[in-house]
Every structure is written in structure tokens, then in C-alpha cells.
Design a protein around this motif. Structure first.
Motif, PDB file in Angstrom:
ATOM      1  N   MET A 191      -7.958 -12.159   8.416  1.00  0.00           N
ATOM      2  CA  MET A 191      -7.085 -11.029   8.741  1.00  0.00           C
ATOM      3  C   MET A 191      -6.939 -10.119   7.523  1.00  0.00           C
ATOM      4  O   MET A 191      -6.706 -10.584   6.425  1.00  0.00           O
ATOM      5  CB  MET A 191      -5.691 -11.534   9.141  1.00  0.00           C
ATOM      6  CG  MET A 191      -5.653 -12.135  10.525  1.00  0.00           C
ATOM      7  SD  MET A 191      -5.952 -10.881  11.769  1.00  0.00           S
ATOM      8  CE  MET A 191      -6.039 -11.925  13.221  1.00  0.00           C
TER       9      MET A 191
ATOM     10  N   PHE B 101      -4.990  -6.998   5.547  1.00  0.00           N
ATOM     11  CA  PHE B 101      -3.689  -6.343   5.464  1.00  0.00           C
ATOM     12  C   PHE B 101      -3.766  -5.226   4.430  1.00  0.00           C
ATOM     13  O   PHE B 101      -4.476  -5.345   3.425  1.00  0.00           O
ATOM     14  CB  PHE B 101      -2.591  -7.330   5.031  1.00  0.00           C
ATOM     15  CG  PHE B 101      -2.215  -8.300   6.117  1.00  0.00           C
ATOM     16  CD1 PHE B 101      -1.176  -8.006   7.002  1.00  0.00           C
ATOM     17  CD2 PHE B 101      -2.902  -9.495   6.267  1.00  0.00           C
ATOM     18  CE1 PHE B 101      -0.830  -8.910   8.000  1.00  0.00           C
ATOM     19  CE2 PHE B 101      -2.559 -10.387   7.261  1.00  0.00           C
ATOM     20  CZ  PHE B 101      -1.517 -10.099   8.138  1.00  0.00           C
TER      21      PHE B 101
ATOM     22  N   GLN C 229      -1.161  -4.915   9.415  1.00  0.00           N
ATOM     23  CA  GLN C 229      -2.360  -5.716   9.642  1.00  0.00           C
ATOM     24  C   GLN C 229      -3.436  -4.837  10.260  1.00  0.00           C
ATOM     25  O   GLN C 229      -3.155  -3.984  11.107  1.00  0.00           O
ATOM     26  CB  GLN C 229      -2.021  -6.859  10.590  1.00  0.00           C
ATOM     27  CG  GLN C 229      -3.166  -7.818  10.814  1.00  0.00           C
ATOM     28  CD  GLN C 229      -2.901  -8.771  11.960  1.00  0.00           C
ATOM     29  OE1 GLN C 229      -1.752  -8.999  12.316  1.00  0.00           O
ATOM     30  NE2 GLN C 229      -3.954  -9.309  12.519  1.00  0.00           N
TER      31      GLN C 229
ATOM     32  N   LYS D  21       0.476  -4.614  13.597  1.00  0.00           N
ATOM     33  CA  LYS D  21      -0.988  -4.577  13.636  1.00  0.00           C
ATOM     34  C   LYS D  21      -1.383  -3.168  14.087  1.00  0.00           C
ATOM     35  O   LYS D  21      -0.846  -2.667  15.061  1.00  0.00           O
ATOM     36  CB  LYS D  21      -1.502  -5.633  14.623  1.00  0.00           C
ATOM     37  CG  LYS D  21      -2.943  -5.514  15.027  1.00  0.00           C
ATOM     38  CD  LYS D  21      -3.820  -6.266  14.066  1.00  0.00           C
ATOM     39  CE  LYS D  21      -5.279  -6.350  14.436  1.00  0.00           C
ATOM     40  NZ  LYS D  21      -5.897  -5.417  15.273  1.00  0.00           N
TER      41      LYS D  21
END
Lengths: 242, 447
Positions: free
Chosen positions: A1, A3, A10, B423
Motif C-alpha cells: 500500500m 501513502f 492512501q 484512499k
């Protein structure tokens, strides 16, 4: 992931810059997997140019400004120059303004209804009637609209609509269209001549229109003959070869 | 007033719907988008079949917009509605030169099934009902049948007589109600317009339970909390512009659409909403988050009532019921409506529309990851926000047609500060430079 180190949101693994603040996103070791692209790359519908409708709108706005702005100028000039030293009345500018307003309406209806012949014709007849009745009203010397302007306008409108309907209804369009237009011109000239004579002398008389019609009707007849009298798929090269 | 399109062969547009085709341009497309992200890539043929089966259930959506002498009207669609491939830029204009004038598009890209609706046709509630019905039918054809579809219309089910009702017509114009006050020019997005045909969508996904908890801690609804955060983001931009020595053009004014169906007990699936303005004036000094949230909360409590909304509706109706306006040919109406529309947009800073939570049948829910909602582009406000939630995903979408993502950046940064994980997904090309401050908005676009 992945960031963003600056704003902390994210992101997808393949994003190299934060889409919010442009911060570079470091590529982590073993983090080279591509995620599902959320949006297509190609843009089949995108266009950077103006559509035809948008161009028409813009041209209309510019031309409207060019027509409507002088109205205020002539009204102001007339207001301050007519009526002696004190000013305060309007005379000649009313005629000019009315012509400009009607020109604007011609433009407006023409740009918006260009694709529909019948509505454009009817609206143009209406605007012309308004233009003429306005000019007649502003002209203090003569009273000509109802005796001359309106009959001519109605005759023109009827001839145009009938011509349009003939062209619309005819199955095979060709030389007959030219024939129909030529007949319409001849009929209009005859009507115009008759209406002017009725206005001037009080009775129906034909003068110059007889000559023009005499010239135009044979031409129309030639077009109709060419269209209806001869075979379809006429090979002119073969017929007239020498 | 019922829209009897199948009996008469045509129907009127509703009060709000009349505005959008008249002001439509390559910039003002009037389209908004609702999407569902599935757990698999649907077959285009299956989606088309589902669309063909469900569209007859919504005859008032299966229409085209045509121009008449005085107003636009709907006529039954002459062309089938086809599933189209998606575009990198959503909500692009419907072609005004094309023979088909279907005021909606169904689009498919990988796992995302989207519907772009023109506001002439319906608002978010009507669009969402259609999308849910399409999804239910798609999953039925896919092999997932549900025991209870709830309020989702199914093919062949009876059309409620009030579904296609113009509910604005149930509130007749009252000349005794005073007009809503005119408002000053508002502070607006300082970026330059993007090239024609481009629309930047930025979507942020937040856990719904956490967002609700943050709102509840402050005694706010989720909408109030998000409006407050958006005000704080705009305030940040406002002071960035001021720091450059430029004079901001006015106060911050956000327009919030209110669904009138509950207020007036309407079942219509056509437009039935009204926007109310919320104002915050940073020219008076910087507002603290507590002050902003308090102001938003009290304003929503006080101003969202039947009387204030009736006044707004009455003001809108005035433009439609005046005999002089009714008698104007459409060509002249379009000219005046565009002028009024542009003047009205100058009073707005932005807008935030919350569609609320989406429910799907129990059997289908696991196959949908989330819903997304993108607002219509507008050259006046240049950026707007929209919110929708499904299960535990709160989806916040920003649609922008100006350069600079500083509003979105400030908004999502605020959410991060409140401890909410965010996100981000965007359609912005990777080569495009990003700006975090409006200071760079007037400079070159390249990095």
C-alpha cells in the motif's frame, strides 16, 4: 500500500506522485504490482474544439452585441442632440433602433431555427411584418403598411410556403426544384406588380411583370420538361454527343 | 400533474428540468454520474440485456429531449439506449448535433458500471433508483436471484401513478410570498479553466463508521460534518489567495441540495429537490473548526424548513409562470435563461450533495464494493462535491473543470487530521502537474 508522506492519503501502488499535492511517492521494494486502473486511458468522447452548436452560440452572441450596442448609442446621441439646447426627445433614432431590433430577431431566429425551413419562414414573415408596421408607424407622412406592405408580405409568405411544400412532397427531386423556384419568382413578381398598381392607381394592372414572367415561365417549363418529360437516368453525354 | 407520455406522445419537463437543456453547452453539460464498483468485470452483453429489460419499466426515462416553439419537451425515444465504453473524463456533454437526444448514458469500464443522467430528466434519487434496478436485473441475469427486492422496481412491475409526477406543480406559484433575497458575488475557485472536454474526478473513500463517529462526537449529522470540513478547506484556499495580495471576491457560499420528497411526501422519480445556500465569511477573520461546525449545524436546523424552501421554490416558479416569460419563444428564453444562470452561478462558491446510504438486497450486497457519485461540471463554480455511502464505504467525489487540486487536497488533509483514513482515486493524467496552493494557479501548467 502506498501513502502520501505529506497528506497521508492512501494511493494505488502504481501512483508515483500524490494526486492532491504532487508529493513524490517512493517506490517500495517489491511494490511494483500494478493495480486495476480506475479510469480508461483513452478518451473516445473527449474533444478540445467547440462543437458546431457552441460555435453557433458564440457567433450569435458576438453578432447580437454588434447589433444591440449601437441601439443604445444612437438613442443616446438622438436624445441629447434633438429638441434644441435642452435635448430630451427622440426622433430619427427610433427608426434606426427598430430596424436594428428586427435585425437582431432575424439573426436570433435564423441561428436557432436554421434547420427547419417552415418555422424560419413563418418567423421571418412575422418579423418582417413587425418591421414594416413599425416603420409605417414611425413614418408620419404616409400610411402604407396595411395597403401595401402587409399584402406583399402575405403573398411572399404564401408563395414561399407553397414552394417549400411542393419541394417537400415531390418524391424525385431534380430539375423540378429549379422549375418550382422559377415559377414562384414569376408569380411573386406578378403579384408585386399588381399590388403596387392597386396601391397607386386603385385597380389591378400588370406592366413590367408581364415581361419578366414572359421570360421566366419558358425557363420553368424547360426545367419541368427536363425533369418529367425526359427519361430517368438520362445520359446527357450520349444524347448530345457529337 | 402526471406525465402521460405514452398517451399523449410527449410530456413537459419539470420546473428544474426546463432550465438545464436551455443553458446546456460544452461546459455546462447538466450530467451527473452514479457508479457501482462490482466484484467482477461484467459482460457488456449481459448489462445491455439487463438494460433492455429494465428500461421499459421506466417509460419516463426512455425519452429524448426535443425543442419546441416555447419549451423543450420529452418524446418517446426513437433510438435504443446502448451501453457505451467509459471515458477518461466523465460527464462530457451529450452531443447536440447527434440525431439521438437520449438524456442519459450507461457506461462500462472494467468493474465499474456507471450511469450519467441529465438533470433535465431526474435528480439523484431518480437516478439511484434506476441504477439499483439495473444492478438488480443484471445480477438476476448473472444468476443471483433475491428473495426480497424491497423497493427496487423489477421488470414488468406496476408503475406507481405518481412516479412520473411533476411534484413542483403541486406547489403552485403564490405571488404573495416574497422573493428570496439576492446575494452578492461569492469567492470562487481561483484556478484557470481546464481545456474543453476535460473533467477531473477525485474520489476519496473513508470508512463510514469512523466518519459517523467523528460527526457524532461533535453533535453533528454526517452531512453537517462534511459541509463543515468543506468550509474549512475553502477557508484555507481563501487565505492562501489573500496571502498573495489578491482580494478575494466575496464570502464562501456553499449550495446544499435538499431532497423534497420527504418534506412533501412525493413519490416522483423526476426532479424534486431545492438547493439552500450556506454562507461563511472569512473576510471577518479566520473561523475556528468549532465555530464553523456550530454555524453549519444551527443553520441546517433553522433554514431547512418548509417555509424557507417554499420561498425558494416560489422564486424559481416565478420565472416559469409569468405570462411574458411563457409567451417568449424558446430561442429568446434560452438567451435570457443563460444570462440568469451565469449571474446565479457567481453567487456560489461550490456545492455539496449527499445522496446518503444505498441499500441493495442481501444477496447482491457482497458483490458490490462501493458506489460513487460525481457532480455535474459547472463553469461558474468550477468544482463541486458529492457524497454517497454503501455498507462501510463513504465515497466523496469532487468534480472539477479548473486547474489545481487545492480544494480537494485541503479537504482530504482535514479528514486525515480528524483521524480518518482516506484512499484516493483520480482520473488525472500522471503527467499533469499538481498544485497544492492557488499561488501557482496563474502560472504555467507544466512541471
Amino acid at each position: 500500500m502506498a501513502f502520501c508522506p505529506r497528506c497521508g492519503v492512501q494511493l494505488d501502488n502504481d501512483v508515483r506522485f500524490c494526486p492532491l499535492d504532487g508529493t513524490p511517492i517512493p517506490l517500495l521494494e517489491g511494490d511494483s504490482t500494478q493495480t486495476l486502473a480506475p479510469w480508461p486511458a483513452a478518451d473516445p468522447l473527449a474533444k478540445k474544439y467547440l462543437s458546431a452548436a457552441e460555435v453557433r452560440d458564440r457567433v450569435l452572441i458576438i453578432l447580437s452585441g454588434l447589433i444591440l450596442l449601437p441601439i443604445f448609442i444612437v438613442l443616446a446621441v438622438d436624445f441629447y442632440t434633438t429638441g434644441g439646447s435642452e435635448g430630451g426627445s427622440l426622433s430619427w433614432s427610433l427608426t434606426v433602433s427598430w430596424i436594428l431590433i428586427c435585425s437582431f430577431l432575424y439573426l436570433l431566429f435564423g441561428f436557432n431555427l436554421y434547420h427547419a425551413f417552415l418555422p424560419v419562414t413563418l418567423s421571418y414573415v412575422g418579423i418582417t411584418a413587425a418591421l414594416l408596421i413599425g416603420l409605417d408607424f414611425l413614418d408620419v407622412h404616409e400610411d402604407w403598411f396595411f395597403n401595401l406592405g402587409l399584402p406583399i408580405l402575405l403573398a411572399l409568405g404564401i408563395i414561399l410556403v407553397m414552394n417549400y411544400l411542393f419541394i417537400l412532397k415531390t418524391r424525385r427531386k431534380g430539375y423540378n426544384v429549379f422549375g418550382s423556384i422559377t415559377v414562384s419568382i414569376a408569380v411573386f413578381l406578378l403579384t408585386l406588380d399588381a399590388l403596387i398598381m392597386v396601391y397607386l392607381r386603385g385597380r389591378i394592372l400588370f406592366s413590367w411583370s408581364l415581361l419578366t414572367s414572359f421570360a421566366l415561365f419558358p425557363i420553368a417549363l424547360y426545367f419541368f420538361l427536363l425533369h418529367y418529360g425526359l427519361r430517368r437516368n438520362l445520359d446527357l453525354g450520349r444524347t448530345f454527343h457529337f | 400533474m402526471k406525465l402521460e407520455i405514452n398517451e399523449k406522445g410527449w410530456s413537459r419537463l419539470d420546473n428544474v428540468g426546463n432550465l438545464f437543456p436551455a443553458v446546456q453547452s460544452d461546459r455546462i453539460t447538466g450530467l451527473f454520474r452514479l457508479s457501482a464498483i462490482l466484484d467482477h468485470e461484467p459482460l457488456k452483453g449481459l448489462v445491455q440485456e439487463a438494460l433492455d429489460r429494465i428500461l421499459p419499466r421506466f417509460p419516463y426515462f426512455n425519452v429524448e429531449v426535443v425543442e419546441n416553439l416555447f419549451w423543450h419537451t420529452f418524446v418517446p425515444a426513437r433510438h435504443p439506449l446502448l451501453v457505451l465504453p467509459d471515458s477518461a473524463n466523465p460527464n462530457l456533454p451529450l452531443s447536440r448535433d447527434a440525431p439521438s437526444r437520449h438524456p442519459m448514458r450507461v457506461r462500462l469500464y472494467k468493474t465499474r458500471l456507471s450511469i450519467e443522467f441529465h438533470h433535465a430528466l431526474t435528480d439523484g434519487t431518480g437516478a439511484l433508483t434506476f441504477l439499483r434496478a439495473l444492478l438488480a436485473e443484471y445480477f438476476y441475469l448473472y444468476g443471483i436471484d433475491c428473495a426480497d427486492y424491497g423497493d427496487i422496481p423489477r421488470p414488468g412491475s406496476a408503475v406507481h401513478p405518481h412516479e412520473a409526477e411533476d411534484s413542483y406543480a403541486t406547489l403552485p406559484y403564490d405571488p404573495d410570498i416574497p422573493l428570496p433575497p439576492t446575494r452578492s458575488r461569492a469567492f470562487q475557485h481561483p484556478g484557470r479553466m481546464l481545456p474543453r472536454g476535460q473533467y477531473r474526478a477525485t474520489l476519496g473513500f473513508v470508512p463510514l463508521d469512523l466518519a459517523l463517529a467523528r460527526a457524532k462526537e461533535r453533535g453533528l449529522t454526517l452531512t453537517e460534518f462534511l459541509i463543515g470540513v468543506l468550509f474549512l478547506a475553502w477557508q484555507e484556499v481563501f487565505f492562501q489567495v489573500k496571502a498573495q495580495g489578491k482580494k478575494p471576491s466575496g464570502p464562501l457560499r456553499l449550495y446544499i441540495p435538499i431532497n423534497l420528497r420527504k418534506l412533501y411526501e412525493s413519490k416522483t422519480l423526476l426532479n424534486f429537490f431545492m438547493t439552500i445556500p450556506l454562507e461563511l465569511d472569512p473576510r471577518l477573520g479566520e473561523w475556528s473548526p468549532e465555530e464553523v461546525f456550530e454555524k453549519v449545524h444551527h443553520f441546517m436546523q433553522i433554514e431547512v424548513n418548509a417555509r424557507s424552501i417554499r420561498q425558494q421554490i416560489n422564486g424559481n416558479l416565478r420565472g416559469v409562470v409569468l405570462p411574458l416569460v411563457r409567451l417568449l419563444p424558446l430561442v429568446l428564453k434560452k438567451l435570457f435563461l443563460r444570462m440568469f444562470y451565469h449571474v446565479g452561478e457567481k453567487e456560489q462558491t461550490s456545492a455539496l450533495s449527499n445522496m446518503g446510504a444505498v441499500r441493495m438486497p442481501r444477496e447482491i450486497e457482497p458483490h458490490i464494493h462501493r458506489f460513487e457519485f460525481l457532480p455535474p461540471p459547472s463553469p461558474g463554480t468550477r468544482i463541486a462535491a458529492s457524497v454517497i455511502s454503501f455498507r462501510n464505504v463513504l465515497s466523496i467525489g469532487f468534480g472539477r473543470i479548473a486547474e489545481g487540486a487545492f480544494v480537494e487536497a485541503a479537504f482530504f488533509r482535514r479528514l486525515r487530521e480528524y483521524g480518518l483514513p482516506v484512499k484516493i482515486e483520480t482520473n488525472t493524467p500522471k503527467e499533469e502537474s499538481w498544485r497544492s496552493a492557488p499561488v501557482a494557479a496563474s502560472s504555467s501548467t507544466t512541471t
